[in-house]
Design an enzyme around this catalytic site. Sequence first.
Site, PDB file in Angstrom:
ATOM      1  N   ASP A 435       3.890   6.664  -0.615  1.00 57.93           N
ATOM      2  CA  ASP A 435       2.471   6.934  -0.362  1.00 57.93           C
ATOM      3  C   ASP A 435       2.008   8.190  -1.110  1.00 57.93           C
ATOM      4  OD1 ASP A 435      -0.016   6.597   0.840  1.00 57.93           O
ATOM      5  OD2 ASP A 435       0.850   6.169   2.806  1.00 57.93           O
ATOM      6  N   ASP A 499      -6.089   0.026   3.030  1.00 59.04           N
ATOM      7  CA  ASP A 499      -5.830   0.273   4.455  1.00 59.04           C
ATOM      8  C   ASP A 499      -6.717  -0.610   5.318  1.00 59.04           C
ATOM      9  OD1 ASP A 499      -3.757   2.003   4.300  1.00 59.04           O
ATOM     10  OD2 ASP A 499      -4.896   3.822   4.709  1.00 59.04           O
TER      11      ASP A 499
END
Length: 690
Positions: A435, A499
Amino acid sequence: MSPLILSAAGAALVLDATGPGLPRVRHFGADLGPATGADLTPALASLTAAPPLLPAQGDSWYGRPGLSGGRDGEHWPVRWTLDRFDADATPGQGGTVTVVASDARAGLELVSELAMDAGGLVTMRHTLTNTAAAPYRLEGLVCALPVPARAGELLDFTGRWALEKVPQRTAFGYGVWSRENRRGRTGHDGTGLLVAGTPGFGFRGGEVWGVHAGWSGNHLHYAERLAEGPALLAAGELLEPGEIVLGEGESYRTPLVYFTWSGGGLDAASTRLHDHLRAARPLGVRPVTLNNWEATYFDHGLDRLLELADRAAAAGIERFVLDDGWFRHRRDDRAGLGDWYVDEGVWPDGLNPLAEHVRKLGMQFGLWFEPEMVNPDSDLLRAHPDWVLGQAERMPPPQRNQQVLDLARPEAYDYLLERLDSLVSEYALDYIKWDHNRDIAEPVHDGVPGVHAQTLAAYRLLDELRARHPELEIESCSSGGARVDYGVLARTDRVWTSDCNDALDRQAIQRWTGLLVPPERMGSHVGAPQDHSTGRSLPLAFRAATALFGHMGVEWDLTSASQAELEELAEWIALHKRLRPTLHAGRVVRADHPDPSALLHGVVLPERGVFAFVQLTSRVAMGPAPLRLPGLDPAATYEVRVAGPKPRAAGLPEWTSGPVRLSGAVLGELGLPAPVLRAESALVFEVERV
Ligand code: GLA
């Protein structure tokens, strides 16, 4: 020397090195048939001068220069002399060209590499070397290709967290349309592809040219049309003042820039990109994944995770990924980034009780990292405040309570490599979700802007880890889809698309991300019944039919799902497994469906295909428009049948009750009668050549 033609898969590029200076691209578009370079001479003479490989004023290009830079106390415009032109090309098979040019007075040497692959995709990059004693301050070096006057419209993309790749269209007028990124990562708003095309181009029609910079740091894509007439598309790294200063003999190399052309709409341009990536990094079908993030967030209670793993395995899931929260001090997003040791309080026996359980259930085990990041509240930053990418005496503004580590500092790099390497070995990790959850503000490395060095160091770290663990797979995530580009995809196995797991928004996000990213590299998860980012409630059938067309996964607390939901989920996962040899290898096709309330898309191989008709919102017309299936062989006969559970519908046409046989021509032209679907539902069906 007559002009050189590179050609492959219906595309051609004509490179003319007959004039003085750098060669000029005289044509990038449709194949020119059996013509040889010599045959083209009368046609080329009549063309408006095309810009050379690096447009500059000395070549009558009064627009943005391809190269900018200078030396203190002296200004000397660059005029290149061609030193070498090496080509290796076979008609219909593409080829490679290396151009070497120099300007002795300016003290610069340029090597340009251009290639067309077997699928007709063009890649280009330049390497610039300072051959003089005085330092050369490079301000910009881009790769550009001309587009013809008829390319009158532009398409590019913007976006934000949880809503990436929102398309915008504009007329391609005179002047510059520039998409510039200074976020230190590719960005939620990164355009990905910048497209110029004939007005009104769609997925299946119109002529289009696209450019993409394969780079995960600051970058730019632009389209420019000059008053003289010529127009071009360009892309490259965006350099800050002082970021690249070349000493004598030092070089700067641009990222690889990708150019794609299609005479039949965006789909064919996208296919060239997909084919290139698939050939460069072949992957088999992808394992269905469970990610615990939206299921448990930072709650790493072992019992709950074990139960989640049990339910995942029972549903047919093949890989279990433990997300954020497993390392020291990470009880929420305020602390712990950088302390890459398993938290002894939360995991007294290490991760093995979970990892072993997951493996016993027959699943792979993966783990989340955010290597480039650090919380001020971490042992790492307390010990090494000077490892921050920025100035330690005045920290950059925080985002999500975090700062960025300066990976170009060897100690910081070595620390991360050691931590990642040991954890991959200790837990035999199959997978890392990598990430990068913030934009980079005020990056300073050794007193100069630091994004260039940071990006290269991140690539090195990925490459080194993969070299040590060749079986390891890596996902590129960046608060969802903020690091999606061909630089990172050259060294990772998939991207986290967004997301946002809301299937309605996802239909659009995946459609447009899919221009660059083939389905098997695009993470798409079945989220919770009520989506965590939008709050929208959607039926499982619609969530699953949306996740089906990617690297499918689940991100939902299955311990709270009902038995009926678990059974339905298992049915969709089984369907995905049956269809994935097509979904993960075929050509993506998207119809220009006339009704804006619905989408029709699919993935096709020569022998079979999978399609979805998706009713997004309520229709205006009472009767839905027929489903004209793109991408089939008109001469072949196909058997058509519904795949998976049928959606809730006000009316289903007869063909959905049993297989029917129709030719590709009929399916493509007349189409199938469309079902009358309610909003937020989809019908998945498959075709098989008989
Ligand atoms: C980012 C990612 C999410 C999740 C969280 C964890 O937002 O995009 O998928 O991993 O970080 O903090």
